[in-house]
Design an enzyme around this catalytic site. Sequence first.
Site, PDB file in Angstrom:
ATOM      1  N   MET A  22       0.874  -1.170   0.000  1.00 18.51           N
ATOM      2  CA  MET A  22       0.000   0.000   0.000  1.00 18.51           C
ATOM      3  C   MET A  22       0.915   1.225   0.000  1.00 18.51           C
ATOM      4  O   MET A  22       1.613   1.483   0.981  1.00 18.51           O
ATOM      5  CB  MET A  22      -0.899  -0.013   1.240  1.00 18.51           C
ATOM      6  CG  MET A  22      -1.833   1.173   1.357  1.00 18.51           C
ATOM      7  SD  MET A  22      -3.142   0.892   2.596  1.00 18.51           S
ATOM      8  CE  MET A  22      -2.218   0.438   4.048  1.00 18.51           C
ATOM      9  N   TYR A  82       1.640   3.191  12.712  1.00 11.83           N
ATOM     10  CA  TYR A  82       1.307   3.073  11.287  1.00 11.83           C
ATOM     11  C   TYR A  82      -0.174   2.813  11.055  1.00 11.83           C
ATOM     12  O   TYR A  82      -0.928   2.575  11.986  1.00 11.83           O
ATOM     13  CB  TYR A  82       2.183   2.060  10.568  1.00 11.83           C
ATOM     14  CG  TYR A  82       2.259   0.641  11.066  1.00 11.83           C
ATOM     15  CD1 TYR A  82       1.310   0.073  11.892  1.00 11.83           C
ATOM     16  CD2 TYR A  82       3.330  -0.160  10.659  1.00 11.83           C
ATOM     17  CE1 TYR A  82       1.405  -1.237  12.301  1.00 11.83           C
ATOM     18  CE2 TYR A  82       3.437  -1.478  11.067  1.00 11.83           C
ATOM     19  CZ  TYR A  82       2.468  -2.012  11.897  1.00 11.83           C
ATOM     20  OH  TYR A  82       2.577  -3.310  12.291  1.00 11.83           O
ATOM     21  N   GLU A  83      -0.559   2.916   9.779  1.00  7.77           N
ATOM     22  CA  GLU A  83      -1.967   2.865   9.353  1.00  7.77           C
ATOM     23  C   GLU A  83      -2.797   3.958  10.023  1.00  7.77           C
ATOM     24  O   GLU A  83      -3.960   3.770  10.350  1.00  7.77           O
ATOM     25  CB  GLU A  83      -2.579   1.485   9.630  1.00  7.77           C
ATOM     26  CG  GLU A  83      -1.827   0.320   9.039  1.00  7.77           C
ATOM     27  CD  GLU A  83      -1.580   0.445   7.545  1.00  7.77           C
ATOM     28  OE1 GLU A  83      -2.244   1.264   6.900  1.00  7.77           O
ATOM     29  OE2 GLU A  83      -0.715  -0.274   7.034  1.00  7.77           O
ATOM     30  N   GLY A  84      -2.196   5.113  10.210  1.00 10.39           N
ATOM     31  CA  GLY A  84      -2.847   6.223  10.894  1.00 10.39           C
ATOM     32  C   GLY A  84      -2.536   6.148  12.371  1.00 10.39           C
ATOM     33  O   GLY A  84      -2.911   5.182  13.043  1.00 10.39           O
ATOM     34  N   ARG A 140      -6.389  -1.493   9.321  1.00 12.49           N
ATOM     35  CA  ARG A 140      -6.516  -0.982  10.686  1.00 12.49           C
ATOM     36  C   ARG A 140      -7.044  -2.048  11.642  1.00 12.49           C
ATOM     37  O   ARG A 140      -6.605  -2.123  12.798  1.00 12.49           O
ATOM     38  CB  ARG A 140      -7.404   0.262  10.689  1.00 12.49           C
ATOM     39  CG  ARG A 140      -6.686   1.471  10.115  1.00 12.49           C
ATOM     40  CD  ARG A 140      -7.559   2.700   9.969  1.00 12.49           C
ATOM     41  NE  ARG A 140      -6.732   3.848   9.576  1.00 12.49           N
ATOM     42  CZ  ARG A 140      -7.202   5.045   9.254  1.00 12.49           C
ATOM     43  NH1 ARG A 140      -8.515   5.258   9.277  1.00 12.49           N
ATOM     44  NH2 ARG A 140      -6.376   6.019   8.915  1.00 12.49           N
TER      45      ARG A 140
END
Length: 580
Positions: free
Chosen positions: A163, A434-436, A291
Amino acid sequence: MRRYVPPLQDMQFVIERVLGAPAQWPDLPALADHDIETARHVLTEAGRFAADVLAPLNAVGDREGCTWTDGQVATPAGFAGAYRAYVEAGWPSLGCAPEWGGQGLPHLLEAAVQEMLVSANHAWSMYPGLLHGAYACLAAHGDSALKALYLPRLASGEWLCTMCLTEPQAGSDLGRIRTRATERDGAYAIDGGKIFISGGEHDLTDNIVHLVLARHPGGPPGPRGLSLFLVPKVLPDTGERNAVYCDGVESKLGIRGSATCSMRFEGARGWLLGEPCKGLAAMFVMMNAARLGVGLQGVAHGEAAYKHALRYARERIQGRPAPGAAEGTEPVPIARHPAVHANLAAQRCAVEGARMLAYWTAQLLDESEYAPTPDQRRDAHERLALLTPLVKAWCTRAGFEVADQALQVFGGHGYIEETGAAQALRDSRIPLLYEGTNEIQAVDLLVRKIVADGGAAYGHLLDDLEAAARHDGRGLEQQAVQLDALAAHRRLLAGLIRESAEDPGYPYRAADDFLRAAALLCLGRWWLKVLALSRGDGAAPRGKAATACHFFDTVLPGIAHVEHRIRCARRALPDLDDCD
């Protein structure tokens, strides 16, 4: 040296008794052929693979890391062989649709398998970790030709994926992305650079499918001008190498066996996924799956660290028992020392609560896709949207805190790499980022999903929690604790939404604490269920009721302090301009 023992009994208890998932599957047409025996077989075999194949490579990956040479990345010794065994056993295809070569198993089982893989070896699990999200994104937004070419290969694990979002100047602010696409020969040429790309280059598969967010030609500035593109490392129709290059791998605090790459695209050939300038919507199909996966990483780290500390505490003989204890005067295992015992009890409560929260969310994912009526699917999706940021943030924080508490049990030995406790602490830190980041998750929950609709969807979730408390908590003294907390939270929510209209910055300041409060209430819902099971037909394993009581005695009361902080967030934060 740390070893991994799959917590099969705990997993089965949550799946079968707490969530009642196997009893629900016959009502979800796509899952009607699966039952308890299917679930138990899958968990047993996945646990064996995790313990026997992956866990022995965990310290190896941490010690060796990945090696970059002239654009090529070599993974640690044994990683490639473990991945071949993973593919040959059919593990990548668990949750994929049969029409694309998948097994069509519930996402809930896939989540439980993912927990075990991460517990055994987080760094290795990063390579196949994005497969489900990429598969879901392509299935939702790819055209028929792309689906036919790529979905079977993703479902089988023949090819892995990435991604590609982050750029040096564009972390969470994706509107600043500079990577651009240019129409060329019926496809697109992609130019730009990306950083922090997990598995951007490696030696596990011949091809890597990159999902790249880039500026659409002629699109508006900011996030509205972004499209999503599928960019393979190797062009399937010709077998030629695409213009995709790895410029290096990062030296990291943890998960060193996972290749975190800097990627460069120089006119790389790519294909549009979804509609032009709708890239963020397409990417969030993958992002939301990721997430939930990261939240499961928190569960996995907590589980592995807690059990490692528990085994050590039972074996480590040190000191005398506390005055008045029944053991006599001989040295005892430190697990019997009150301070260590309390530490371990807190760890167990955190891990088992996080597992219930994450598995519940995975069950809602099944309902959102497979429930027989549109209303049921819509309701499940509404809950899923609220719980996804909550699970990502709460479970990863819990996993890191448990790893920290577990290291404390080892004393000075925990600070020594040989025990594995230090690696667990380092590896468990990245899921918060990570991933926000977790702060972004909190803002997503409160600002974008609660304040934005006046608390309507969240109010439905609170209704569910209250109904469950009244049903499961009948005759339990803990019912009143949960119901009182829910009533106080509703009053707080009403005031927060009202005051946010006058002070738009208020929910941003309160977001982290609000997410914690919401998580505590959701946890209370399931710990009440555990207590109800414990007093019923004896369906709860030994120790579950005591752990549930520990939650209501020592954890849920903390919501009062958290909500006091939320009210105090009405005041502006201290000014930092006077600091050097």
